[in-house]
Motif scaffolding. Sequence first.
Motif, PDB file in Angstrom:
ATOM      1  N   LEU A  82       0.821  -1.192  -0.005  1.00  0.00           N
ATOM      2  CA  LEU A  82      -0.022   0.022   0.058  1.00  0.00           C
ATOM      3  C   LEU A  82       0.853   1.236   0.002  1.00  0.00           C
ATOM      4  O   LEU A  82       1.984   1.260   0.423  1.00  0.00           O
ATOM      5  CB  LEU A  82      -1.144   0.135   1.186  1.00  0.00           C
ATOM      6  CG  LEU A  82      -1.798  -1.051   1.511  1.00  0.00           C
ATOM      7  CD1 LEU A  82      -2.513  -0.717   2.749  1.00  0.00           C
ATOM      8  CD2 LEU A  82      -2.825  -1.237   0.055  1.00  0.00           C
ATOM      9  N   LEU A  97      -3.315   1.992   8.448  1.00  0.00           N
ATOM     10  CA  LEU A  97      -3.460   1.401   7.143  1.00  0.00           C
ATOM     11  C   LEU A  97      -4.518   0.189   7.322  1.00  0.00           C
ATOM     12  O   LEU A  97      -4.993  -0.339   6.284  1.00  0.00           O
ATOM     13  CB  LEU A  97      -2.300   0.874   6.569  1.00  0.00           C
ATOM     14  CG  LEU A  97      -1.137   1.687   6.178  1.00  0.00           C
ATOM     15  CD1 LEU A  97       0.005   1.323   5.780  1.00  0.00           C
ATOM     16  CD2 LEU A  97      -1.787   2.447   5.045  1.00  0.00           C
ATOM     17  N   LYS A 100      -7.956   0.374   5.562  1.00  0.00           N
ATOM     18  CA  LYS A 100      -7.405   0.399   3.656  1.00  0.00           C
ATOM     19  C   LYS A 100      -7.642  -0.914   3.086  1.00  0.00           C
ATOM     20  O   LYS A 100      -7.618  -1.068   2.181  1.00  0.00           O
ATOM     21  CB  LYS A 100      -6.252   1.018   3.475  1.00  0.00           C
ATOM     22  CG  LYS A 100      -6.099   2.700   3.697  1.00  0.00           C
ATOM     23  CD  LYS A 100      -4.952   3.348   3.420  1.00  0.00           C
ATOM     24  CE  LYS A 100      -4.898   4.844   3.423  1.00  0.00           C
ATOM     25  NZ  LYS A 100      -5.942   5.501   2.665  1.00  0.00           N
TER      26      LYS A 100
END
Length: 304
Positions: A82, A97, A100
């Motif tokens: 990512l 994160l 996500k």
Amino acid sequence: MSESFLRRLFQRGKRQGSLSLEVRADGLAWSYSAVSAVSHGFLEGPPARRQALLDTLVAEHGWSGARARLILPMDQYQVFQLDRPDAIADDELADALRWKLKDLLEYSPAEAVCDVFPFPEDASRGRGELINVVAARKTLARELVKLVENAGLELERIDIAELALRNLAASLDAKSHGVALVHLRENDGQMVICRGNTLYLSRKLDVSSESLRDAAQQDGAVQSLALEIQRSLDYFESQLGQIPPRRLYLVARDNVMPLAPMLASYVAVSVETFDAGELGLKDALDSRCLPALGGNLALGGSSA
């Protein structure tokens, strides 16, 4: 992993040496590293007997209080690349994160435990700064932590299979020229490409040991495996912008078949059978223990 319930500060001085343990579907793979020697072994058994197997192992070897590293097998976690967000501290990246991953995981991010490890800066090829994000189910992680603690061990860390194999590859790449390592299991395989301590690429290989041993399937299986390996090498060069490694080390449970020279005729790299003596092993290598052995070579600063 980075969440607090997965971190246990080990107490120095309790015991010298450390235990590295991979809890697999078919049993426990372990490696114990002491000052003078490295030992390893595999205990077969179903998941329902894991605690009994580990308890017996610890009692027989007198390992109570030893620090332990858990290695997650490939099928128990996922790794995603990512974009690294700006202005986020390193110790906050995993939580930042997590959400996500909501469209990438088969379960809710709320049920995931996450950690991060670096993506090589020289491999991003203009895509900005990337980060590797590891995700595993919290329920699985808790079960493994409980398994280790119930056996009287001190949990030091949890790692993943590809970083454990990275440790082994790094030990074979003292001059940081780059090296590939292929670990063949019964139903599949894993390939990692590293330079020094840095993991650049990890790929699952779709090949079974049965097809490689079967005379009727062998030629096709070897060619299919070679094609997957060469595609990974090509990706490493063309997409990551790296110079291909000079050597590929092969580890398979069945070393009777001359697989290394068979593969060497199809791939553009020198293929060698891994020499377990380089790890200081006195006994023959049981390839099922390879990630556990790698766990005992943990390198600072890059583990999950």
